[in-house]
Design a protein around this motif. Structure first.
Motif, PDB file in Angstrom:
ATOM      1  N   GLU A  42       0.736  -1.204  -0.124  1.00 30.61           N
ATOM      2  CA  GLU A  42       0.128  -0.081  -0.052  1.00 30.61           C
ATOM      3  C   GLU A  42       0.896   1.280  -0.223  1.00 30.61           C
ATOM      4  N   PHE A  43       1.936   1.125   0.693  1.00 29.63           N
ATOM      5  CA  PHE A  43       2.998   2.339   0.769  1.00 29.63           C
ATOM      6  C   PHE A  43       3.529   2.790  -0.499  1.00 29.63           C
ATOM      7  N   MET A  44       3.973   1.577  -1.213  1.00 27.59           N
ATOM      8  CA  MET A  44       4.462   1.646  -2.491  1.00 27.59           C
ATOM      9  C   MET A  44       3.569   2.091  -3.519  1.00 27.59           C
ATOM     10  N   ASP A  45       2.475   1.629  -3.466  1.00 21.37           N
ATOM     11  CA  ASP A  45       1.206   1.983  -4.534  1.00 21.37           C
ATOM     12  C   ASP A  45       1.206   3.563  -4.209  1.00 21.37           C
ATOM     13  N   ASP A  46       1.066   4.094  -2.974  1.00 20.13           N
ATOM     14  CA  ASP A  46       0.718   5.564  -2.753  1.00 20.13           C
ATOM     15  C   ASP A  46       2.074   6.394  -3.235  1.00 20.13           C
ATOM     16  N   ALA A  47       3.178   5.766  -2.662  1.00 16.39           N
ATOM     17  CA  ALA A  47       4.155   6.781  -3.301  1.00 16.39           C
ATOM     18  C   ALA A  47       4.489   6.750  -4.661  1.00 16.39           C
ATOM     19  N   VAL A  48       4.389   5.469  -5.512  1.00 14.22           N
ATOM     20  CA  VAL A  48       4.271   5.787  -6.818  1.00 14.22           C
ATOM     21  C   VAL A  48       3.090   6.405  -7.709  1.00 14.22           C
ATOM     22  N   SER A  84       1.743   9.048  -6.136  1.00 13.04           N
ATOM     23  CA  SER A  84       1.872  10.396  -5.808  1.00 13.04           C
ATOM     24  C   SER A  84       2.968  10.941  -6.893  1.00 13.04           C
ATOM     25  N   GLY A  85       3.587  10.245  -7.606  1.00 13.81           N
ATOM     26  CA  GLY A  85       4.507  10.774  -8.587  1.00 13.81           C
ATOM     27  C   GLY A  85       5.908  10.812  -7.932  1.00 13.81           C
ATOM     28  N   GLU A  86       6.275  10.382  -6.711  1.00 16.40           N
ATOM     29  CA  GLU A  86       7.459  10.583  -5.892  1.00 16.40           C
ATOM     30  C   GLU A  86       8.424   9.414  -6.723  1.00 16.40           C
ATOM     31  N   PHE A  87       8.015   8.666  -7.160  1.00 19.21           N
ATOM     32  CA  PHE A  87       8.783   7.473  -7.622  1.00 19.21           C
ATOM     33  C   PHE A  87       7.934   6.972  -9.136  1.00 19.21           C
ATOM     34  N   GLU A  88       8.902   6.674 -10.051  1.00 15.99           N
ATOM     35  CA  GLU A  88       8.285   6.308 -11.515  1.00 15.99           C
ATOM     36  C   GLU A  88       7.645   4.958 -11.365  1.00 15.99           C
ATOM     37  N   GLY A  89       7.940   4.099 -10.447  1.00 14.61           N
ATOM     38  CA  GLY A  89       7.562   2.925 -10.315  1.00 14.61           C
ATOM     39  C   GLY A  89       8.145   1.967  -9.093  1.00 14.61           C
ATOM     40  N   PRO A  90       7.611   0.768  -8.871  1.00 18.21           N
ATOM     41  CA  PRO A  90       8.123   0.318  -7.692  1.00 18.21           C
ATOM     42  C   PRO A  90       9.419  -0.153  -7.704  1.00 18.21           C
ATOM     43  N   SER A  91      10.072  -0.343  -8.635  1.00 19.73           N
ATOM     44  CA  SER A  91      11.473  -0.781  -8.949  1.00 19.73           C
ATOM     45  C   SER A  91      12.283   0.544  -8.423  1.00 19.73           C
ATOM     46  N   GLU A  92      11.755   1.583  -8.978  1.00 19.72           N
ATOM     47  CA  GLU A  92      12.728   2.864  -8.363  1.00 19.72           C
ATOM     48  C   GLU A  92      12.676   3.174  -6.995  1.00 19.72           C
ATOM     49  N   LEU A  93      11.582   2.730  -6.319  1.00 18.46           N
ATOM     50  CA  LEU A  93      11.339   2.885  -4.951  1.00 18.46           C
ATOM     51  C   LEU A  93      12.205   2.094  -4.169  1.00 18.46           C
ATOM     52  N   VAL A  94      12.364   0.799  -4.501  1.00 19.24           N
ATOM     53  CA  VAL A  94      13.144  -0.411  -4.050  1.00 19.24           C
ATOM     54  C   VAL A  94      14.552  -0.193  -4.123  1.00 19.24           C
ATOM     55  N   VAL A  95      14.988   0.386  -5.119  1.00 14.67           N
ATOM     56  CA  VAL A  95      16.428   1.029  -5.379  1.00 14.67           C
ATOM     57  C   VAL A  95      16.712   1.960  -4.662  1.00 14.67           C
ATOM     58  N   SER A  96      15.951   2.864  -4.756  1.00 11.37           N
ATOM     59  CA  SER A  96      16.154   3.930  -3.621  1.00 11.37           C
ATOM     60  C   SER A  96      16.420   3.617  -2.035  1.00 11.37           C
ATOM     61  N   ALA A  97      15.444   2.750  -1.721  1.00 15.85           N
ATOM     62  CA  ALA A  97      15.468   2.156  -0.367  1.00 15.85           C
ATOM     63  C   ALA A  97      16.746   1.350  -0.289  1.00 15.85           C
ATOM     64  N   LEU A  98      16.972   0.709  -1.002  1.00 19.86           N
ATOM     65  CA  LEU A  98      18.315  -0.203  -1.045  1.00 19.86           C
ATOM     66  C   LEU A  98      19.724   0.575  -0.923  1.00 19.86           C
ATOM     67  N   TYR A  99      19.620   1.574  -1.763  1.00 17.32           N
ATOM     68  CA  TYR A  99      20.829   2.688  -1.837  1.00 17.32           C
ATOM     69  C   TYR A  99      20.811   3.199  -0.597  1.00 17.32           C
ATOM     70  N   ALA A 100      19.868   3.737   0.309  1.00 18.70           N
ATOM     71  CA  ALA A 100      19.815   4.454   1.547  1.00 18.70           C
ATOM     72  C   ALA A 100      20.177   3.269   2.723  1.00 18.70           C
ATOM     73  N   GLN A 101      20.403   1.940   2.504  1.00 17.01           N
ATOM     74  CA  GLN A 101      20.530   1.331   3.589  1.00 17.01           C
ATOM     75  C   GLN A 101      21.769   1.291   4.108  1.00 17.01           C
ATOM     76  N   PRO A 102      22.936   1.260   3.333  1.00 18.91           N
ATOM     77  CA  PRO A 102      24.264   1.658   4.123  1.00 18.91           C
ATOM     78  C   PRO A 102      24.549   2.927   4.851  1.00 18.91           C
ATOM     79  N   ASP A 103      24.092   4.007   4.481  1.00 18.67           N
ATOM     80  CA  ASP A 103      23.897   5.016   5.619  1.00 18.67           C
ATOM     81  C   ASP A 103      23.114   4.971   6.664  1.00 18.67           C
ATOM     82  N   ARG A 104      22.150   4.248   6.665  1.00 20.37           N
ATOM     83  CA  ARG A 104      21.255   3.911   7.465  1.00 20.37           C
ATOM     84  C   ARG A 104      21.946   3.194   8.622  1.00 20.37           C
ATOM     85  N   ILE A 105      22.441   2.144   8.084  1.00 16.63           N
ATOM     86  CA  ILE A 105      23.285   1.171   8.976  1.00 16.63           C
ATOM     87  C   ILE A 105      24.462   1.796   9.614  1.00 16.63           C
ATOM     88  N   ALA A 106      25.194   2.750   8.905  1.00 12.88           N
ATOM     89  CA  ALA A 106      26.326   3.368   9.533  1.00 12.88           C
ATOM     90  C   ALA A 106      25.798   4.279  10.513  1.00 12.88           C
TER      91      ALA A 106
END
Length: 88
Positions: free
Chosen positions: A14-20, A22-44
């Motif tokens: 539901e969150f993914m559908d809302d984010a996509v 709203s136009g914030e992300f072009e599609g689910p893949s972009e949202l997932v890739v964005s979240a994955l790129y954020a993980q190293p910084d969050r972990i650090a």
């Protein structure tokens, strides 16, 4: 780029559908890739916070070992904090 199939809980879908939607992300893949790129910084950041906490705990324990402690009335302390918060 590799194709990957994932399964997500209904609330995240539901969150993914809302984010996509709203136009914030072009599609689910972009949202997932964005979240994955954020993980190293969050972990650090999480590791740095844990290390800071360990350091503070060790400093407190060292103060206790040296006898640099003050007894407080926790109930009175918390009552004062609550009263100060209520004044805001």
């Amino acid at each position: 780029m590799k194709r990957l199939e994932i399964f997500v809980p209904d609330d995240l879908k539901e969150f993914m559908d809302d984010a996509v939607g709203s136009g914030e992300f072009e599609g689910p893949s972009e949202l997932v890739v964005s979240a994955l790129y954020a993980q190293p910084d969050r972990i650090a950041l999480e590791r740095a916070r844990e290390e800071h906490l360990r350091h503070d705990i060790e400093a407190g324990l060292e103060q206790i070992r040296r006898g640099k402690v003050v007894e407080i009335d926790c109930g009175a302390f918390l009552s004062g904090k609550h009263a100060a918060r209520d004044r805001l």
